[in-house]
Design a protein around this motif. Structure first.
Motif, PDB file in Angstrom:
ATOM      1  N   ILE A  59      22.359 -17.686  21.142  1.00 59.96           N
ATOM      2  CA  ILE A  59      23.160 -17.619  22.627  1.00 59.96           C
ATOM      3  C   ILE A  59      24.203 -17.403  21.726  1.00 59.96           C
ATOM      4  N   TYR A  60      25.100 -16.767  22.642  1.00 61.48           N
ATOM      5  CA  TYR A  60      27.086 -16.231  22.177  1.00 61.48           C
ATOM      6  C   TYR A  60      27.277 -17.010  23.475  1.00 61.48           C
ATOM      7  N   ASP A  61      28.105 -17.804  23.195  1.00 59.29           N
ATOM      8  CA  ASP A  61      28.666 -18.575  24.393  1.00 59.29           C
ATOM      9  C   ASP A  61      29.830 -19.838  23.613  1.00 59.29           C
ATOM     10  N   PHE A  62      30.572 -19.848  25.184  1.00 60.59           N
ATOM     11  CA  PHE A  62      31.498 -20.962  24.761  1.00 60.59           C
ATOM     12  C   PHE A  62      31.189 -22.446  24.806  1.00 60.59           C
ATOM     13  N   ALA A  63      29.880 -22.265  24.750  1.00 56.08           N
ATOM     14  CA  ALA A  63      29.036 -23.346  26.036  1.00 56.08           C
ATOM     15  C   ALA A  63      27.866 -23.722  25.983  1.00 56.08           C
ATOM     16  N   ALA A  64      26.943 -24.613  25.526  1.00 54.44           N
ATOM     17  CA  ALA A  64      25.309 -23.565  25.567  1.00 54.44           C
ATOM     18  C   ALA A  64      25.092 -25.445  25.201  1.00 54.44           C
ATOM     19  N   PHE A  65      23.540 -26.065  25.937  1.00 53.47           N
ATOM     20  CA  PHE A  65      22.921 -26.810  25.846  1.00 53.47           C
ATOM     21  C   PHE A  65      21.559 -26.595  26.350  1.00 53.47           C
ATOM     22  N   ASP A  66      20.983 -27.289  26.137  1.00 58.66           N
ATOM     23  CA  ASP A  66      19.194 -27.173  25.917  1.00 58.66           C
ATOM     24  C   ASP A  66      19.386 -28.160  27.376  1.00 58.66           C
ATOM     25  N   PHE A  67      19.092 -27.575  28.321  1.00 59.29           N
ATOM     26  CA  PHE A  67      18.966 -28.453  29.458  1.00 59.29           C
ATOM     27  C   PHE A  67      17.873 -28.091  29.677  1.00 59.29           C
ATOM     28  N   TRP A  68      16.255 -28.804  29.149  1.00 57.36           N
ATOM     29  CA  TRP A  68      14.882 -27.978  29.550  1.00 57.36           C
ATOM     30  C   TRP A  68      15.080 -26.972  29.065  1.00 57.36           C
ATOM     31  N   MET A  69      14.554 -25.532  28.424  1.00 56.10           N
ATOM     32  CA  MET A  69      15.480 -24.493  28.705  1.00 56.10           C
ATOM     33  C   MET A  69      14.037 -24.417  27.299  1.00 56.10           C
ATOM     34  N   LYS A  70      12.990 -22.824  28.017  1.00 53.69           N
ATOM     35  CA  LYS A  70      12.241 -22.711  27.310  1.00 53.69           C
ATOM     36  C   LYS A  70      12.319 -21.261  27.809  1.00 53.69           C
ATOM     37  N   PRO A  71      11.402 -20.105  26.777  1.00 52.25           N
ATOM     38  CA  PRO A  71      10.989 -19.677  27.138  1.00 52.25           C
ATOM     39  C   PRO A  71      10.129 -18.950  28.328  1.00 52.25           C
ATOM     40  N   LEU A  72       9.584 -19.258  29.141  1.00 51.50           N
ATOM     41  CA  LEU A  72       8.728 -19.186  29.655  1.00 51.50           C
ATOM     42  C   LEU A  72       8.107 -17.936  30.347  1.00 51.50           C
ATOM     43  N   GLY A  73       9.723 -17.239  30.869  1.00 48.11           N
ATOM     44  CA  GLY A  73       8.648 -16.105  30.891  1.00 48.11           C
ATOM     45  C   GLY A  73       8.556 -14.803  29.708  1.00 48.11           C
ATOM     46  N   LEU A  74       8.831 -14.916  28.416  1.00 43.72           N
ATOM     47  CA  LEU A  74       8.522 -14.646  27.597  1.00 43.72           C
ATOM     48  C   LEU A  74       7.504 -14.987  26.815  1.00 43.72           C
ATOM     49  N   LEU A  75       7.091 -16.511  26.858  1.00 43.85           N
ATOM     50  CA  LEU A  75       5.238 -16.644  26.168  1.00 43.85           C
ATOM     51  C   LEU A  75       4.678 -16.844  27.524  1.00 43.85           C
ATOM     52  N   SER A  76       4.423 -15.702  28.920  1.00 40.20           N
ATOM     53  CA  SER A  76       3.759 -15.963  29.705  1.00 40.20           C
ATOM     54  C   SER A  76       3.283 -14.514  29.406  1.00 40.20           C
ATOM     55  N   LEU A  77       4.380 -12.856  28.919  1.00 38.98           N
ATOM     56  CA  LEU A  77       3.611 -12.037  27.947  1.00 38.98           C
ATOM     57  C   LEU A  77       2.453 -12.334  26.478  1.00 38.98           C
ATOM     58  N   ALA A  78       3.686 -13.182  26.388  1.00 42.73           N
ATOM     59  CA  ALA A  78       2.617 -13.202  24.897  1.00 42.73           C
ATOM     60  C   ALA A  78       1.483 -13.998  25.093  1.00 42.73           C
ATOM     61  N   ALA A  79       1.237 -15.115  26.479  1.00 37.00           N
ATOM     62  CA  ALA A  79      -0.638 -15.328  26.748  1.00 37.00           C
ATOM     63  C   ALA A  79      -1.136 -13.790  27.171  1.00 37.00           C
ATOM     64  N   LEU A  80      -0.936 -13.562  28.409  1.00 31.38           N
ATOM     65  CA  LEU A  80      -1.162 -11.827  28.322  1.00 31.38           C
ATOM     66  C   LEU A  80      -2.039 -11.258  27.906  1.00 31.38           C
ATOM     67  N   PHE A  81      -0.643 -11.149  26.575  1.00 29.44           N
ATOM     68  CA  PHE A  81      -0.996 -10.225  25.324  1.00 29.44           C
ATOM     69  C   PHE A  81      -2.409 -10.667  24.187  1.00 29.44           C
TER      70      PHE A  81
END
Ligand code: B12
Ligand code: SF4
Length: 449
Positions: A14-36
């Motif tokens: 993430i390139y930003d002024f601020a970022a916090f991991d507020f329950w952040m996980k790559p749900l969409g990307l890992l849904s595709l990983a599961a499909l592959f």
């Protein structure tokens, strides 16, 4: 027999002024990983935001909470030219570049890489990841998808990826494997039935402090500032029992106790999803905790639903209220009114919550919005004992409010997604000067009267 093709999935920095991991996980990307994976491919995951490898965490400077939030490691970097004027430091959030290169070398050479993207204004992280991948993996196809690619497809074509895929990746799966491997799918979900979609491959992350859940896609409302309908034009839900099975499976197999809800419309029509799901969770007495960082709908809150939320372990409650101004409530989509908030706070408190447990998002920096309106909204929320949180407005291409956003902003929103960054308050005009905004922010932290 041919070896299975290796597919690498990448979450960029993430390139930003601020970022916090507020329950952040790559749900969409890992849904595709599961499909592959379900289709016989071998899959690997590389996370530029976090090192999930327990053996390799010596470099980490930041701590995490036991319920799955925390700071990202970060490095101050030079601001990109369009943001140079803004008086705040700019960071690259995530793992050091050197660690990224080491990790890339430690996995089997991939036959294809899928890179995701989330906020439109986070594209520099995706570009950087694509650039590094391209240099290390010459000739390997690199694909880009995710919200940025969906909302800014023309801009995303400059990313350096071989192809960009706007919209839900599942829809493109057949085309991807046909184009790049001349393969055909063995298993495909029924695109109109979320219960046939594979569960995200969160097991690729190793230790799981929390798991995000998506019980639906889309939203039946049409708020003028929101991208939900563009991302998922049709509102679709899973069966509550399938969601419950998923929750207990993560709990039983991986010991997960904390779950976050990513839905845009989790509480809509409670009898069809939330109530039966909560009932099943309560019956199991599994002592789980649920967190709702993405706002819930207030108008659905009833005494029964409040009690069920409390008993099922919904600990972090955030609601999308946005403003106490009835005109703006009506003109932006009519999802909620002041009576809904008053009633919801009462019911939730009767069910056992403290009023201060109830987080209420207030939009800030909408075109033409005044400091007085935001101040009034903060006071209204505080007068009920609930806790206001300012959600700085990020203008999104294609939304109903976009034309007004373009007109009201001094920045080049049309050609430069960096200017969608909510920290800039890109559409706040003279009616919300910077000092007034800072004062309002401080007010949200005061204890309610
Ligand atoms: C959950 C969520 C969050 C979570 C974090 C989630 C996360 N993973 O990081 C939290 C609550 C922290 C959050 C915060 C914010 N969010 Co938010 N969030 C969402 C939400 C609701 C869901 C994202 C999601 O996981 N979707 C589900 C999965 C299935 O979708 P997906 O990841 O996009 O993946 C699919 C496709 O994109 C595609 N795909 C993905 N990658 C790839 C790669 C390839 C190669 C291919 C082919 C396909 C593909 O296939 C996947 C499966 O179908 C979206 C809205 C939405 N409905 O998407 C808003 C959204 C992304 N957020 C938004 C905003 C505005 C914010 C905030 C700025 C709000 C605020 N004002 O404070 C903050 C900023 C956070 C920060 N600075 O740190 C805006 C985007 C703004 C923008 N300009 O881009 C959105 C679109 C919401 C909206 N109202 O319009 N958010
Ligand atoms: S109710 Fe929420 S998710 Fe639905 S359109 Fe409005 S802001 Fe978006």
């Amino acid at each position: 027999m041919q070896r299975p093709k290796h597919i690498l999935f990448v979450t960029p920095w993430i390139y930003d002024f601020a970022a916090f991991d507020f329950w952040m996980k790559p749900l969409g990307l890992l849904s595709l990983a599961a499909l592959f994976r379900d289709n016989g491919y071998s899959v690997n995951y590389l996370d530029c935001l976090m090192d999930h490898d327990l053996a390799d965490q010596a470099h980490r400077k930041t701590r995490r909470t036991e319920h799955g939030t925390g700071h990202f490691d970060k490095e101050a970097i030079v601001k990109p030219a369009p943001l140079a004027f803004f008086q705040r430091r700019y960071y690259r959030y995530g793992i050091p570049m050197g660690l990224f290169r080491r990790k890339l070398l430690s996995i089997p050479p991939p036959d294809m890489v899928l890179v995701t993207s989330m906020m439109t204004y986070w594209y520099p992280g995706a570009f950087e990841a694509i650039h590094l991948l391209r240099a290390s993996l010459p000739g390997v196809p690199i694909l880009l998808g995710g919200n940025y690619a969906t909302l800014c497809p023309d801009h995303a074509r400059q990313s350096g990826a071989d192809r960009i895929f706007p919209g839900p990746g599942e829809w493109h799966f057949s085309e991807i494997i046909k184009t790049f491997f001349n393969d055909r799918p063995r298993i495909l979900p029924d695109f109109d039935d979320l219960d046939t979609y594979p569960r995200p491959a969160f097991d690729l992350l190793g230790r799981l402090d929390q798991v995000p859940l998506l019980t639906s896609r889309g939203c039946p409302f049409r708020c003028s500032y929101c991208a939900s309908n563009q991302l998922y034009p049709k509102f679709m839900r899973r069966h509550p029992l399938r969601v419950a099975e998923e929750i207990f499976d993560w709990h039983d197999r991986f010991g997960v106790r904390h779950f976050s809800i990513y839905d845009d419309a989790f509480l809509v029509d409670p009898p069809s999803l939330a109530l039966p799901l909560l009932d099943t969770i309560v019956q199991r007495k599994a002592n789980l905790s649920f967190h709702c960082p993405n706002g819930l709908h207030l108008r659905q809150i009833t005494p029964v639903l409040s009690r069920m939320l409390y008993r099922a372990g919904f600990r972090t409650l955030r609601f999308g209220f946005e403003t106490f101004d009835p005109d703006r409530q009506a003109t932006t989509g009519g999802k909620v009114n002041n009576d809904h908030l008053i009633a919801a706070v009462r019911y939730l408190c009767e069910a056992g919550y403290e009023a201060s447990d109830i987080g209420v998002y207030l939009l800030c920096g909408l075109p033409g919005q005044t400091a007085e309106e935001i101040d009034g909204s903060i006071r209204f929320v505080q007068s009920l004992g609930a806790k206001p949180y300012l959600a700085e407005y990020s203008p999104i291409p294609g939304t109903a409010l976009w034309p007004e956003a373009l007109q009201s902003s001094p920045y080049d929103l049309l050609n430069e997604p960096l200017c969608h960054n909510n920290t800039l308050l890109p559409c706040a005009g003279d009616t919300l000067p910077e000092p007034a905004y800072r004062e309002l922010k401080l007010k949200t932290r005061m204890s309610p009267r």
